[in-house]
Design an enzyme around this catalytic site. Structure first.
Site, PDB file in Angstrom:
ATOM      1  CD  GLU A   1      -3.004  -1.106   2.250  1.00 23.58           C
ATOM      2  OE1 GLU A   1      -4.157  -1.432   1.975  1.00 23.58           O
ATOM      3  OE2 GLU A   1      -2.643  -0.748   3.384  1.00 23.58           O
TER       4      GLU A   1
ATOM      5  CD  GLU B   1      -4.283  -5.863   2.752  1.00 25.16           C
ATOM      6  OE1 GLU B   1      -5.088  -5.106   3.348  1.00 25.16           O
ATOM      7  OE2 GLU B   1      -3.055  -5.824   2.926  1.00 25.16           O
TER       8      GLU B   1
END
Length: 591
Positions: free
Chosen positions: A158, A234
């Site tokens: 991320e 995710e």
């Protein structure tokens, strides 16, 4: 054709198109004795892959000192995944977020002056290189290209939510390749323009992280990944808890519906989390958006398996959805792990922290208060003490700045708490209800500062602990400090005294000790009702923190931590409790 490859929008494994259905399990949040149980339950639910982060801070607790044993034996975890027939997605990163202390980065990085995190800053890259030089040779034999289970590896995590340094990302990717990592490399980011722009890397598969609206998320991802497979790296099927909040729950109907839409689209998915596990010890992370918010000890996450590994209604609902798209293996589901309540435990011994300082800490003297990292300490507490000259009128104490919570003592008397989100405390030296001046001979000022978890996400990650700059009485900085580091990693030197049954509870930081008998070890849950705030150790193992503000009420105690026969419990209580007793029960209470 390689054993694992990409063919347009499809993953291909051993010549056959394969939709990856993965679930996240963090080996460092589960005792090793239960790894196989959790992996078998993943396989039995229809998943073909397990994904795991790698927590750098448990693998290199001190610079150049590496740990790959016990709960840190990631090689064994991956080998067990292969034994049960699962592929593995590896995410060493080196940053992982994960609501884990400092996002997995080692705390000792913050001891280096000028350290810049997660960018092309050579001292940081040198530290990553030293870690990867040890880690990657362990993983190369486990790669799919070498007959192992690892089919893909993440470059960074991320990153677009944090920065946009492409040279940094390329350095990490090239470093993996240089060390023999020849499986699929990928990045993962939220499905927003700035995140995908900052976090993706040409020639590296981009994936997306989200919890809902898969059609919109994949449409945005396709703008940046127009040719490769679409994957939700995710899929957030639950959420985590901060102290003082309610326990987060997400219904399984919604989770199952979103999964069905993902799989119908042909995309691949990784459930975050399949099982959350536990933030044992001092490894919980924290967030900071508008204020500091530490994460609780339980990482239950309202996932498919509970914190203790039990199958939930969400598990059953998801298995039904997966059965529409893939084969479900039969006959491999393990038996439920036994739970047991051992009843009430009486704490029979006590020791005041202040009476035991020399037994568990070596004092450090300095003109100014030093941070925990500068003291060579990663986790726990630091006691800062100086002397305030007198006489003085009623005065205000300010810490610049406390990380994260300080108990304040003046003249040997407890005055209150200074918290990170509120820094000022007015000292009132009182006799009854009458405020008096600081005496002419002065008085000792002590602050017991707790590290409640380093920030694991966002722009506030550079998060040294303790007192970061100084302490003032009104406008005057105080100097000449004595500091006692208190990592609480060795309590063997504590000398206890007997605790009488009807004795009044201590109102200062105190260690309480007791024992309990176990005929047959089973999973159990320690109910901390009636206690205020502190840490619990069972047979020397740090279970984690408790706090009366909730939502968590019980601490999970896995059976492998217990001994047949006598067991020891030590509670470090900061404020005081109603009665020196706790209860081991057969069900959790997460609030």
């Amino acid at each position: 054709m390689p054993a694992f490859a990409i063919d347009g929008r499809d993953f291909v494994i051993n010549g056959k198109k394969q939709q990856i259905i993965s679930g996240a399990i963090h080996y460092f949040r589960i005792v090793p004795e239960y790894w196989k149980d959790r992996l078998l339950k993943l396989k039995a639910c229809g998943f073909n892959t397990v994904e795991t982060y790698f927590a750098w801070n448990i693998h290199e607790p001190k610079p150049g000192q590496f740990n790959f044993s016990g709960i840190a034996d990631v090689v064994r975890f991956i080998e067990i995944a292969a034994e049960v027939g699962l592929h593995v997605i590896a995410r060493p990163s080196p940053y992982i977020c994960a609501e884990w202390e400092f996002g997995g980065l080692p705390a000792w990085l913050l001891a280096e002056d000028g350290m810049k995190l997660r960018c092309h800053y050579q001292p940081f890259l040198d530290r990553v290189d030293a870690y990867y030089d040890v880690l990657m040779p362990l993983l190369v034999p486990l790669l799919h290209t070498n007959g192992g289970p690892i089919i893909a590896m993440q470059v960074e995590n991320e990153y677009g939510s944090y920065g946009n340094d492409k040279a940094y990302l390329a350095y990490l990717r090239d470093g993996l390749i240089k060390r023999g990592i020849d499986v699929l490399l990928f990045t993962s980011d939220g499905p927003e323009d700035h995140m995908l722009q900052g976090g993706s890397l040409p020639g590296t598969l981009a994936t997306a992280n989200f919890g809902s609206n898969p059609e919109n998320a994949f449409a945005k991802l396709s703008e940046y990944e127009p040719d490769g497979p679409l994957m939700c790296m995710e899929y957030w099927n639950g959420w985590f808890d901060h102290w003082g909040e309610e326990h987060h729950v997400r219904g399984y109907d919604d989770v199952a519906d979103v999964l069905d839409r993902i799989l119908k689209s042909g995309a691949s998915v990784n459930f975050y989390m399949f099982q959350g596990g536990t933030n044992f010890g001092f490894y919980n992370g924290a967030n900071f958006f508008t204020s500091y918010e530490p994460t609780v000890t339980s990482y239950d996450y309202n996932a498919l398996l509970s914190e203790s590994g039990d199958i939930t209604d969400k598990y059953l609902a998801i298995r039904d959805v997966i059965a529409k798209h893939a084969d479900i293996p039969e006959g491999i589901l393990p038996e439920p792990i036994a739970k047991k309540g051992y009843g009430a435990i009486q704490l029979t011994q006590q020791a005041s922290l202040f009476s035991q300082l020399e037994a568990i800490s070596k004092p450090v003297k300095s003109a100014y208060p030093q941070t925990m990292e500068k003291l060579g300490q990663d986790y726990g507490f630091v006691l800062y003490t100086t002397r305030v000259s007198g006489p003085r009128p009623l005065s205000k104490v300010t810490v610049q700045e406390v990380r994260d919570r300080a108990l304040v003592y003046f003249g040997g008397s407890y005055q209150g708490v200074i918290e990170r989100n509120k820094h000022d405390l007015t000292i009132e030296i009182a006799e009854g209800d009458i405020a008096v001046e600081t005496p002419a001979e002065g008085a000792a000022l002590s602050l017991l500062v707790e590290n409640m978890g380093r920030i694991n996400y966002g722009w506030k990650m550079h998060d040294p602990k303790g007192i970061t700059e100084g302490v003032r009485i009104e406008r005057q900085f105080l100097y000449d400090w004595t500091m006692h580091p208190l990592p609480l990693d060795d309590l063997s030197g504590i000398v206890y005294s007997e605790l009488e049954a009807n004795a009044p509870a201590q109102q200062e930081p105190t260690f309480y000790k007791g024992s309990f008998h176990v005929d047959e070890p089973a999973d159990t849950f320690l109910n901390m009702s009636g206690w205020t705030k502190g840490v619990v150790f069972v047979n020397g193992f740090n279970l984690g923190r408790y706090w009366e503000i909730g939502p968590q009420v019980t601490l999970y105690v896995p059976a492998p931590l217990l001994l047949e026969g006598e067991n020891e419990i030590v509670i470090f209580e900061l404020h005081g409790m109603k009665t020196p007793q706790v209860t081991l029960q057969d069900q959790p209470d997460l609030g």
